[in-house]
Structures are given as structure tokens and as C-alpha cells.
Design a protein around this motif. Structure first.
Motif, short mmCIF file in Angstrom:
data_model
loop_
_atom_site.label_atom_id
_atom_site.label_comp_id
_atom_site.label_asym_id
_atom_site.label_seq_id
_atom_site.Cartn_x
_atom_site.Cartn_y
_atom_site.Cartn_z
N VAL A 1 0.25 -1.55 5.35
CA VAL A 1 1.41 -2.47 5.53
C VAL A 1 0.98 -3.74 6.41
CG1 VAL A 1 3.83 -2.71 6.94
CG2 VAL A 1 3.07 -0.58 5.50
N VAL A 2 1.45 -4.87 5.83
CA VAL A 2 1.20 -6.33 6.78
C VAL A 2 2.53 -6.74 6.73
CG1 VAL A 2 -0.03 -8.55 6.50
CG2 VAL A 2 -1.16 -6.59 5.84
N GLY A 3 3.04 -6.99 7.95
CA GLY A 3 4.54 -7.42 8.11
C GLY A 3 5.48 -6.33 7.77
N ASN A 4 6.31 -6.94 6.71
CA ASN A 4 7.26 -6.20 5.94
C ASN A 4 6.93 -5.88 4.47
OD1 ASN A 4 9.17 -6.13 8.20
ND2 ASN A 4 9.72 -8.33 7.70
N PHE B 1 -0.98 -1.91 -1.88
CA PHE B 1 -1.69 -1.03 -2.66
C PHE B 1 -2.27 -1.10 -3.91
CE2 PHE B 1 2.76 -1.25 -3.97
CZ PHE B 1 2.70 -0.55 -5.09
N ALA B 2 -3.21 -0.16 -4.47
CA ALA B 2 -3.68 -0.30 -5.61
C ALA B 2 -2.98 0.74 -6.82
CB ALA B 2 -5.22 -0.09 -5.68
N ALA B 3 -2.85 -0.21 -7.87
CA ALA B 3 -2.10 0.69 -8.82
C ALA B 3 -2.64 -0.01 -10.15
CB ALA B 3 -0.63 0.56 -8.78
N ARG B 4 -2.22 0.58 -11.34
CA ARG B 4 -2.64 0.48 -12.78
C ARG B 4 -1.52 0.27 -13.58
NH1 ARG B 4 -3.72 4.66 -16.22
NH2 ARG B 4 -3.60 6.79 -15.34
N ASP B 5 -1.56 -0.45 -14.60
CA ASP B 5 -0.61 -0.50 -15.61
C ASP B 5 -1.46 -0.90 -16.83
OD1 ASP B 5 -0.98 -3.27 -15.78
OD2 ASP B 5 1.11 -3.62 -14.91
N GLU B 6 -0.78 -0.66 -18.05
CA GLU B 6 -1.40 -0.85 -19.39
C GLU B 6 -1.82 -2.28 -19.70
OE1 GLU B 6 -2.44 1.64 -21.09
OE2 GLU B 6 -1.58 2.96 -19.79
N ASP B 7 -1.23 -3.47 -18.95
CA ASP B 7 -1.56 -4.63 -19.31
C ASP B 7 -2.86 -5.30 -18.33
OD1 ASP B 7 0.44 -4.86 -21.24
OD2 ASP B 7 1.91 -5.28 -19.44
N HIS B 8 -2.81 -4.69 -17.15
CA HIS B 8 -3.87 -5.25 -16.10
C HIS B 8 -4.97 -4.44 -15.58
CE1 HIS B 8 0.07 -7.19 -15.45
NE2 HIS B 8 -0.53 -8.25 -15.58
N GLY B 9 -4.93 -2.95 -15.92
CA GLY B 9 -5.77 -1.97 -15.33
C GLY B 9 -5.45 -1.97 -13.91
N GLN B 10 -6.22 -1.51 -13.02
CA GLN B 10 -6.13 -1.21 -11.67
C GLN B 10 -6.18 -2.35 -10.69
OE1 GLN B 10 -8.70 -0.97 -8.80
NE2 GLN B 10 -7.84 0.77 -7.66
N GLU B 11 -5.26 -3.04 -10.02
CA GLU B 11 -5.27 -4.17 -9.30
C GLU B 11 -4.65 -3.90 -8.21
OE1 GLU B 11 -7.25 -6.66 -10.04
OE2 GLU B 11 -7.67 -6.13 -12.07
N LEU B 12 -4.24 -5.09 -7.19
CA LEU B 12 -3.41 -4.93 -6.05
C LEU B 12 -2.13 -5.44 -6.43
CD1 LEU B 12 -3.99 -5.17 -3.08
CD2 LEU B 12 -4.17 -7.42 -3.03
N TRP B 13 -1.17 -4.53 -5.85
CA TRP B 13 0.22 -4.71 -5.85
C TRP B 13 0.91 -4.65 -4.52
CZ3 TRP B 13 3.51 -3.68 -10.13
CH2 TRP B 13 2.89 -3.52 -11.27
N GLN B 14 2.27 -5.08 -4.37
CA GLN B 14 2.80 -5.06 -3.17
C GLN B 14 4.06 -4.63 -3.50
OE1 GLN B 14 2.80 -9.32 -2.29
NE2 GLN B 14 5.04 -9.75 -2.80
N SER B 15 4.85 -4.20 -2.24
CA SER B 15 6.20 -3.62 -2.43
C SER B 15 7.10 -3.92 -1.43
CB SER B 15 6.28 -1.97 -2.75
OG SER B 15 7.57 -1.82 -3.03
#
Length: 556
Positions: free
Chosen positions: A209-212, A216-230
Motif C-alpha cells: 500500500v502506498v497512500g490510498n 500488486f502483480a496480476a496477469r490477464d490474457e492480454d498483458h501477461g503478469q504485470e503491475l496493477w493497482q486498486s
């Protein structure tokens, strides 16, 4: 798949294999020690002067077991943890419910099951070497892991058969425990492996967590495993950056000589995610430097390499099955793994530089400020561990707590103020030695409580640890019952409708297994009418089982 991706994946596989092997060895040693000593081990406050070590910081020395979640010497194996208010959240395993979401306020009565995310049971059948068929039933497990607090919720990854392993959140209630987003739609999930292991092979370093914002790292069929935020909502769960864009196409020929071509998205190799102040730290692998320390401020321009802690390459030689000798050269890896961070921006982690083994390091985000704190186990041996239960630490005030290793005490609870002189053993929770014999050789080793899964709640430190009396259970330092108090078995509270709903779900799951067996038998008969009828029966059974599982989830 590129050579770099192959090497990254191979390193991940090797590291997971090492993790699995060490856990298996620890379980064997604990069983052997438990068989020799049925007496409970009284945990007392030990002075450090007699250990020939520098005194630890002035902290309470009364660690004790909170609750025997899985009664007896069998372990509930509490994993990584996160604190929300005065409550700590974690995963624990029981014979009744498998590995699911639990919480504790530091007392036996306040240690409770939050929700059985993947209820019911599964049945497997196997045939032994004598041709005898065996059937066994076990509870389903969602295997929550990677806990981190943000706002009024704790976020983690968990598995269910509909979505695979995805991002979840909880407010501490069953109804408030929900899937955030199905990032990779369908049952394959967006996070790797049972337990949610990242590309570096760690399970407790999935989120930061940085700020609010949750990263995390996650993968989907279009990008492979990359950096995500929520931000905790489905709409606010988005890709940050495709660090390794594009795709790769490969061709292979099968056993029948038919050539196949397939294309897949390129993936980064993110792992070991942590945050210190406004800086996101993580490990990443490339062909030039191996797996080393990186940082990010959440932007593309602010994502950068920090330091090559273990520079250079290593060469090794092996002989293949045909007797041909091969020599290979690979880039060295320091494989930095997070322990804890301070509010002022200091990042504590474990790493190896080739001279000291895996030891305690710290960084302020610059190459010059990335330094070894202490060689806990002097020489090439490792004084910290990221291959067992202890791949994290926690800050209580300005003090870092982590699992340190020495040949005389094994893996035990250590603390540090960030200096070599202020880094010392806190308490040897599992004293004594154990021995085992194999192939005529006897080996003696120091018992290890192997503390891990640390979480700070105010001035209290929660963690998991093992001793001969309880197996691996939940412990606390600095609050709660007396140091010599025994651990009390815990029975999770549940709604009155939970028991019948659980029975109904188990019965429905059993009918699915029966329907599968009948379909298998029908297929062997090669009778189309029987096969059609068996398929319809199985479809109906699966639908009923899904409904029963949903009812159990609400009731329990």
C-alpha cells in the motif's frame, strides 16, 4: 517464450521446490521431536546474557501461544498476517474447514473463523502399488494469503473454483468478505499457484500500500503478469503499467509430427512487493542483472533499478542422461525479499551477495543507502530465511522483528534497530536439540520455532511459531495471557444454520463424485444412451452442489 522468460520461470520453479522441500523437512523434524517429547513445553522469559550475544532491545519477552486452533500437536499453520484496528487477520488450517480466513484479538475466545470462502469437501481416488483402490475425502481450501490492510478492509488473494485465485477483501464479517474483481475472467485466476506465490516464489509479498492505493502483480490474457493497482472497487482495479509489452510466438512439433504455433503475451517478473513511505519496492529479473532490487513511485518514469547487490555470473557443469557434459553460465541473483518498512522510508529486506549468504539488509532507495545490516550467521551460511514459514517481518515502533538463524538456536525470534550492535536474538522459543538417523548416519540439530507471518497490532507482535506441544500455531509478544499460560483450543462460532448447511453441501459434493463415477462406467460401456443419461445426472448433481455450497457460504 524468450530465453529470459524461460530462465525467470525456471528460477521460480526451483525456488518453489526449495520452499516445498524445506517445509517438508521441518514438518518431519517437528513430528520426530513431538514423538520423543509428549510433555508440553513451558515458554518462559529467557535472559540473553547467558547466550553470549549482545542484549536485545528493551521489549517485553513474554511470547506465548494464543490459541490451539487445530487442537493437539497437529498444526493449523497460520500464515502471513495483517492488522486492522486491534484485530489481526490470517489463514489457518483445520481438519473441518481446510485453509480459510481467520481473525484474532490476541485472546483464545477472540480467535475466530471469519468465513469459509471455499466450503464443502472434495474426494479423490487412487490405486496403490498392490492395485488396491483408495478413496479419501478432504475439506476444500481457499488458501488466503498476502494480507495487507487499507482503509477499513484487509485485502488478500484467495481461491474459489468459479474465479480461480483472485483479489479479495474483508471487513471482518462473513458478508463483508467479498471478491474485489475477477481480473482474469474464468477459473484460471490472475495470481500464480496455490498460496498465491509471486514470480520470485514468495506467498506473503503479493501486495503493498502506498497512500490510498493497493499495488500488486496480476496477469490477464492480454498483458501477461504485470503491475496493477486498486482502490478496493472493481472499477478502480486497473493495470498500472505493461512493463513488458507485446507478445511472443513460438512453434513446436508434436509426437505425430504436426507443427503448432501459439502466441502469448509477454510478462514481467515482478515479485517481493513492499512499500516504504511513498516508495514501492519490488524485485524484478532481467538477463543482465538477474533478480535484483527495483523501486517505483507508481509512474513509468519513477520505476527504476536500485542496486545490483550480487553482481556477476556463475558457471556450473552437469552431465545429461547420455553422459554428455554441459557447462552453463547464469547471471547471479541477490533475490531481495521484504521483511518490513518504517514510516521514514527505510526498507528492510533479506538478500544474498555471494559472500554472506542470505542476511539482513536495508535500503533508502539509493545504491549507496542499500547496505548489509548484520551477518546474523557469520560466513557463507544464511542468517535469515525466505524458503520456509519466515519470509516476512514486522515493525513494532522502531524495532524490526524477524526470523533469524544460528546453528546453536536454530530459527528463532530476532529484533533489530537497524544497526549491527542492535540486532540480536529475542527468545529461543523451542529450546533443545533433535536427532534423526538415515543410512547409518545420525544428525543432530537445534530445534527451531521458525517464527513467521509477523503482524504488529499497536505494541503487540503477532506471529506463527512451533513447539513440540502445539505444533505450528498463533503466538503473540507483549500482550495477553501470562508467558507460562497454556494455549486453549478454539471452536469457531457459527450460525445455527451452518451445521445442516455444511452437511447438505458435503452430501451434494458426494453425489457429484458418484455421478462422475457412473459417467466413467457408462463411457466404458460405449452405450450412447447410458452416456447421455450419466452426463445429465452429473450436470444435475453439479448444479445442486453449487446451490448447496452457496447456501453454506451464507449460513457459515
Amino acid at each position: 517464450m524468450s530465453m529470459g522468460q524461460r530462465q525467470a520461470r525456471e528460477k521460480s520453479i526451483q525456488r518453489r521446490a526449495a520452499l516445498k522441500a524445506q517445509r517438508k523437512q521441518r514438518r518431519r523434524r517437528l513430528r520426530q521431536a513431538g514423538a520423543r517429547s509428549g510433555a508440553a513445553v513451558a515458554v518462559t522469559a529467557l535472559g540473553l546474557s547467558g547466550l553470549g550475544m549482545a542484549p536485545a532491545l528493551a521489549v517485553p519477552t513474554d511470547p506465548h501461544a494464543v490459541a490451539d486452533i487445530q487442537p493437539g500437536t497437529t498444526s493449523s499453520r497460520p500464515g502471513d498476517k495483517a492488522a486492522l484496528g486491534n484485530t489481526v487477520y490470517f489463514a489457518a488450517t483445520t481438519d473441518a474447514g481446510g485453509a480459510e480466513l481467520w481473525k484474532s484479538d490476541g485472546t483464545s475466545a477472540g480467535t475466530l473463523l471469519v468465513k469459509d470462502i471455499y466450503p464443502g469437501t472434495s474426494t479423490d481416488t487412487y490405486t496403490d502399488d498392490e492395485g488396491v483402490e483408495h478413496t479419501y475425502t478432504y475439506p476444500n481450501s481457499s488458501g488466503p494469503t498476502g494480507f495487507v490492510a487499507l482503509g477499513g478492509s484487509v485485502y488478500f488473494s484467495a481461491y474459489d473454483p468459479t474465479h480461480g485465485r483472485e483479489l479479495w477483501r474483508t471487513d471482518g464479517t462473513p458478508n463483508g468478505t467479498q471478491l474485489v474483481k475477477d481480473i482474469n475472467p474464468g477459473s484460471s485466476g490472475s495470481m500464480y499457484g496455490y498460496g498465491g506465490y509471486d514470480y520470485a516464489g514468495n506467498s506473503g509479498d503479493l501486495f503493498a500500500v502506498v497512500g490510498n492505493t493497493l499495488y500488486f502483480a496480476a496477469r490477464d490474457e492480454d498483458h501477461g503478469q504485470e503491475l496493477w493497482q486498486s482502490d478496493g472497487t472493481a472499477a478502480g482495479t486497473v493495470l498500472v503499467q505493461d512493463i513488458s509489452p507485446g507478445s511472443t510466438t513460438e512453434t513446436y512439433t508434436d509426437d505425430q509430427g504436426v507443427e503448432h504455433t501459439y502466441t502469448y503475451p509477454n510478462s514481467s517478473s515482478l515479485g517481493d512487493i513492499s512499500a516504504a513511505g511513498t516508495t514501492l519496492f519490488f524485485s524484478n529479473w532481467d538477463e543482465t542483472r538477474g533478480r535484483e532490487l527495483w523501486k517505483s513511485d507508481g509512474t513509468a518514469n519513477g520505476t527504476a533499478f536500485v542496486k545490483d547487490i550480487y553482481p556477476g555470473t556463475s558457471t556450473y557443469t552437469y552431465t545429461d542422461g547420455q553422459g554428455v557434459e554441459h557447462t552453463e553460465t547464469s547471471v547471479n541473483d541477490s533475490s531481495p525479499s521484504p521483511l518490513a518498512t518504517t514510516a521514514s522510508g527505510t526498507f528492510y529486506f533479506s538478500a544474498t551477495d555471494g559472500d554472506h549468504g542470505r542476511e539482513l539488509w536495508k535500503s533508502n532507495g539509493t545504491a549507496g543507502g542499500t547496505q548489509l545490516v548484520k551477518d546474523v550467521h557469520p560466513g557463507p551460511g544464511s542468517g535469515t530465511s525466505t524458503y520456509g514459514y519466515s519470509d516476512a517481518g514486522a515493525m513494532v515502533g522502531s524495532t524490526l522483528y524477524f526470523s533469524g538463524y544460528g546453528p546453536d538456536q536454530g530459527e528463532e525470534l530476532w529484533s533489530s534497530d537497524g544497526t549491527a550492535a542492535g540486532t540480536a536474538l529475542v527468545n529461543d522459543l523451542y529450546t533443545g536439540t533433535s536427532s534423526y538417523t538415515y543410512n547409518g548416519h545420525t544428525e543432530t540439530y537445534a530445534n527451531s520455532s521458525a517464527p513467521g507471518g509477523f503482524a504488529a497490532v499497536g505494541t503487540a507482535l503477532f506471529f506463527s511459531a512451533a513447539d513440540a506441544a502445539h505444533g505450528r500455531e498463533l503466538w503473540v509478544l507483549g500482550v495477553g495471557e501470562p508467558a507460562t499460560g497454556g494455549a486453549v483450543p478454539v471452536t469457531p462460532t457459527a450460525n445455527p444454520a451452518c451445521a445442516p448447511a455444511t452437511t447438505a453441501s458435503a452430501d451434494a459434493a458426494a453425489k457429484v463424485s458418484q455421478a462422475k463415477a457412473k459417467l466413467k462406467k457408462a463411457k466404458k460401456s460405449h452405450n450412447p444412451a447410458k452416456i447421455k443419461k450419466a452426463k445429465a445426472r452429473l450436470k444435475k448433481a453439479k448444479k445442486a452442489a453449487a446451490a448447496a455450497a452457496a447456501t453454506q457460504a451464507v449460513s457459515c
